[in-house]
Design a protein around this motif. Sequence first.
Motif, mmCIF file in Angstrom:
data_model
loop_
_atom_site.group_PDB
_atom_site.id
_atom_site.type_symbol
_atom_site.label_atom_id
_atom_site.label_comp_id
_atom_site.label_asym_id
_atom_site.label_seq_id
_atom_site.Cartn_x
_atom_site.Cartn_y
_atom_site.Cartn_z
ATOM 1 N N LEU A 178 0.834 -1.207 0.000
ATOM 2 C CA LEU A 178 0.000 0.000 0.000
ATOM 3 C C LEU A 178 0.866 1.253 0.000
ATOM 4 N N LYS A 179 1.942 1.239 0.773
ATOM 5 C CA LYS A 179 2.849 2.398 0.808
ATOM 6 C C LYS A 179 3.527 2.592 -0.545
ATOM 7 N N ARG A 180 3.965 1.487 -1.151
ATOM 8 C CA ARG A 180 4.658 1.590 -2.433
ATOM 9 C C ARG A 180 3.716 2.116 -3.526
ATOM 10 N N LEU A 181 2.486 1.614 -3.543
ATOM 11 C CA LEU A 181 1.536 2.028 -4.575
ATOM 12 C C LEU A 181 1.084 3.478 -4.389
ATOM 13 N N GLU A 182 1.099 3.928 -3.151
ATOM 14 C CA GLU A 182 0.700 5.312 -2.882
ATOM 15 C C GLU A 182 1.629 6.306 -3.570
ATOM 16 N N PHE A 183 2.897 5.924 -3.732
ATOM 17 C CA PHE A 183 3.879 6.827 -4.330
ATOM 18 C C PHE A 183 4.326 6.385 -5.719
ATOM 19 N N THR A 184 3.654 5.397 -6.298
ATOM 20 C CA THR A 184 3.979 4.958 -7.651
ATOM 21 C C THR A 184 3.365 5.925 -8.654
ATOM 22 N N ASN A 185 4.162 6.337 -9.613
ATOM 23 C CA ASN A 185 3.740 7.340 -10.585
ATOM 24 C C ASN A 185 3.176 6.666 -11.839
ATOM 25 N N LYS A 186 2.129 5.863 -11.658
ATOM 26 C CA LYS A 186 1.440 5.202 -12.762
ATOM 27 C C LYS A 186 -0.058 5.373 -12.551
ATOM 28 N N ALA A 187 -0.797 5.494 -13.633
ATOM 29 C CA ALA A 187 -2.245 5.698 -13.527
ATOM 30 C C ALA A 187 -2.954 4.486 -12.948
ATOM 31 N N SER A 188 -2.452 3.291 -13.207
ATOM 32 C CA SER A 188 -3.119 2.084 -12.737
ATOM 33 C C SER A 188 -2.773 1.742 -11.291
ATOM 34 N N ALA A 189 -1.865 2.477 -10.664
ATOM 35 C CA ALA A 189 -1.497 2.196 -9.275
ATOM 36 C C ALA A 189 -2.693 2.373 -8.337
ATOM 37 N N GLU A 190 -3.525 3.341 -8.622
ATOM 38 C CA GLU A 190 -4.706 3.596 -7.795
ATOM 39 C C GLU A 190 -5.700 2.432 -7.876
#
Length: 125
Positions: free
Chosen positions: A38-50
Amino acid sequence: MDTPVLEARAVQKHLRKAPRKVRLVADAVRGESVEKALKRLEFTNKASAEDVLKVIKSAAANLRDKFQEERFDNEDLYIKEIYVDEGVTLKRIQPAPQGRAHRINKRSCHITVLVAKRDQESVNE
């Protein structure tokens, strides 16, 4: 003797993003603990991360709902499986010069996440 398998899954179907792009994000969090993912995806710069983040949260909530008598923290849970399958493809036509037509494929995908409780033996190793 019959211990229940402490795992639950969540599926997001017909997401209007190309599976190739969503797999990049899914591969980044495969096998990690839910908290770390969850922490990694919060700061991932990709549209599909959300979208992947939402499915992981849903799978963790499904596990808590399925086994209400037990207490689960996000640190105790890990992503056992995560995969992105291809969904339906919408086929569209783009007019081209000299009466031709070029085909445009608007792809979709299905995200499946399986979350499980980490065994104490594997944590200690």
